[in-house]
Design an enzyme around this catalytic site. Structure first.
Site, short mmCIF file in Angstrom:
data_model
loop_
_atom_site.label_atom_id
_atom_site.label_comp_id
_atom_site.label_asym_id
_atom_site.label_seq_id
_atom_site.Cartn_x
_atom_site.Cartn_y
_atom_site.Cartn_z
N GLU A 251 0.88 -1.17 0.00
CA GLU A 251 0.00 0.00 0.00
C GLU A 251 0.91 1.22 0.00
O GLU A 251 1.50 1.57 1.01
CB GLU A 251 -0.92 -0.01 1.23
CG GLU A 251 -1.86 -1.18 1.30
CD GLU A 251 -2.90 -1.18 0.20
OE1 GLU A 251 -3.14 -0.11 -0.40
OE2 GLU A 251 -3.48 -2.24 -0.07
N CYS A 285 -1.87 9.30 1.82
CA CYS A 285 -1.61 8.89 0.44
C CYS A 285 -2.82 9.08 -0.46
O CYS A 285 -2.69 9.08 -1.68
CB CYS A 285 -1.13 7.44 0.39
SG CYS A 285 -2.22 6.28 1.23
#
Length: 477
Positions: A251, A285
């Site tokens: 991720e 993010c």
């Protein structure tokens, strides 16, 4: 509230204090907040050996036993809510209201895992698809993959650690975890709570703060069957290259965009985009980095964004009215500050913000940014958003796709046909309609494509990654 001066690591389910070598600072004041033990390679090796020994007894745990462990964690996190939030505010510099929100998500994530622990279903499959298979039947089930290695980041040190720990327990996988060295305390407290669960076999878990240089075993050791890493793309892809035969889940970073169409509810879009771009000083993010606005409403919405951004309160994250706290370090704030100045030197217009003092960087909006600039191409991971306009929907979708990243995107529109067009053509892991790219519910499949990573989190989907399918074929005649 006051933190302890010293915290342990957790080795094979037990607290250990081999040293106090890791210094963790209060990210707002820069002062030492506490010290914790730092795992050396021999400690990491011992933890992996313990996880290997625990693999079989963990796999034998009944579904209700795994559920009960997770339910215990939910109750204890609720009891320690204020402590967890304060620790997060100090070690990450996250404003206290946002810290409390993350503790709520931590609890949600463990609660979801408790529910999923008793839903590890398989399937009965007919095999008689041709004459040669007449009389045969098949069944498959999921079994734990074995010892897992987890590396979690600094920006959501509670919830992103939870998205690895909780599904591992629900699936029956022992694990070793390296929390971010700048924000290790949330994971350490999770280890303290797990240590209260006698049903877990020795070696079921280890929480091991470690330096990046000293943590190679988390990636390279062949006894580990899965590596799950959340962090920067450069580090993540490098770890994948070193991981050998183990399964890897990544991720990684993003450069998320939202489209604001001419039919959008602008007041709603404004509130959500301000949150999505500047929540936690933009250190997410899936934070909003690019805002693509229809030309017919561009000037109006730009002015709304500028006015709202100017009103954001920056300062001490322990104060209730603070919205913008410090970035994780002065180095990171200086890096993004330099990108902003370079963009302006390259012809961008600074609409608001742009100034830095230490780790504090003002919430910043730019327009007319050259698409070759770092501020446009790379992941900002800070309080910066870039405005542009569009007239053609397909061109706006192409602008979102014009990125090496592909994590999530947001669309503010009332046109269902445009939504479905975006769902078909956007090269991202998730699309959020009438909200920002940074929206996430903890049971949904979450992850990205391209440089944004491999695999999906969300408890059920993480459990699938932490398992193998075991098939059974029976000849009945």
């Amino acid at each position: 509230m006051k933190l302890k001066d010293v915290y342990p690591l957790y080795l094979n389910n037990k607290a250990a204090q081999p040293n106090t070598d890791l210094i963790v600072t209060d990210k707002f004041t820069g002062e030492v907040a506490f010290r914790t033990a730092l795992a050396t390679p021999d400690v990491i090796d011992e933890a992996i050996a313990g996880a290997v020994r625990a693999a079989e007894p963990m796999a034998r745990l009944a579904s209700f036993e795994k559920r009960d462990v997770l339910t215990h964690c939910v109750a204890r996190f609720q009891e320690r809510f204020d402590e967890l939030a304060y620790a997060l505010c100090v070690e990450a510099g996250k404003p206290i209201a946002d810290s409390e929100g993350e503790v709520t998500r931590l609890i949600d994530t463990f609660r979801i895992a408790a529910e999923e622990a008793v839903r590890n279903y398989g399937e009965v499959q007919p095999l008689d698809i041709s004459a040669r298979a007449k009389g045969y039947m098949g069944m498959w089930k999921r079994v734990p993959i074995g010892p897992c290695s987890f590396i979690s980041p600094f920006n959501f040190p509670l919830n992103l650690a939870a998205h690895k720990i909780a599904p591992a327990i629900a699936m029956g996988c022992p694990f070793v975890m390296k929390p971010a060295s700048m924000t290790p305390l949330g994971a350490i407290i999770m280890g303290e709570v797990l240590a209260e669960c006698d049903i877990l076999p020795e070696g079921a878990f280890s929480i091991l703060p470690a330096t990046r240089d000293g943590a190679d075993l988390f990636t390279t050791d062949e006894r580990l069957k899965l590596l799950s890493f959340t962090g920067s793309p450069g580090v993540g892809w490098d770890l994948k290259a070193k991981a050998g035969k183990k399964k890897v889940v990544l991720e990684l970073g993003g450069n998320a965009a939202v489209i604001v169409d001419k039919d959008a509810d602008l007041d709603h879009a404004l509130a959500r985009i301000i949150f999505g771009a500047f929540y936690q000083s933009g250190q997410s993010c899936i934070g909003v980095q690019r805002i693509i606005i229809h030309a017919e409403i561009y000037d109006k919405f730009r002015d709304m964004l500028v006015a709202k951004t100017k009103k954001l309160v920056a300062g001490d994250p322990k104060e209730r009215d603070t919205f913008i706290g410090p970035m994780i370090s002065e180095k990171e704030a200086a890096r993004l500050g330099d990108w902003i100045q370079a963009a302006v030197a390259g012809g961008a217009k600074l609409l608001v913000g742009g100034k830095r003092e230490g780790a504090m960087l003002q919430a910043t909006l730019l327009e007319n940014v050259d698409r070759g600039a770092d501020a446009y191409r790379e992941e900002a991971f800070g309080p910066l958003a870039i405005l542009s306009s569009f007239t053609d929907w397909d061109a706006a979708l192409a602008e979102i796709n014009d990125s090496k990243f592909g994590l999530q995107a947001g669309l503010f529109t009332r046109d269902l046909h445009k939504v479905l067009e975006a769902w078909d053509h956007l090269d991202v892991g998730g699309i959020v309609v009438n909200d920002v790219s940074s929206y996430r519910v903890d049971n949904m499949p979450y992850g990205g494509v391209k440089d944004s990573g491999l695999g999906r989190e969300g408890i059920r989907f993480a459990m699938e990654d932490m398992s193998e399918i075991r098939n059974l074929v029976i000849r009945r005649t």
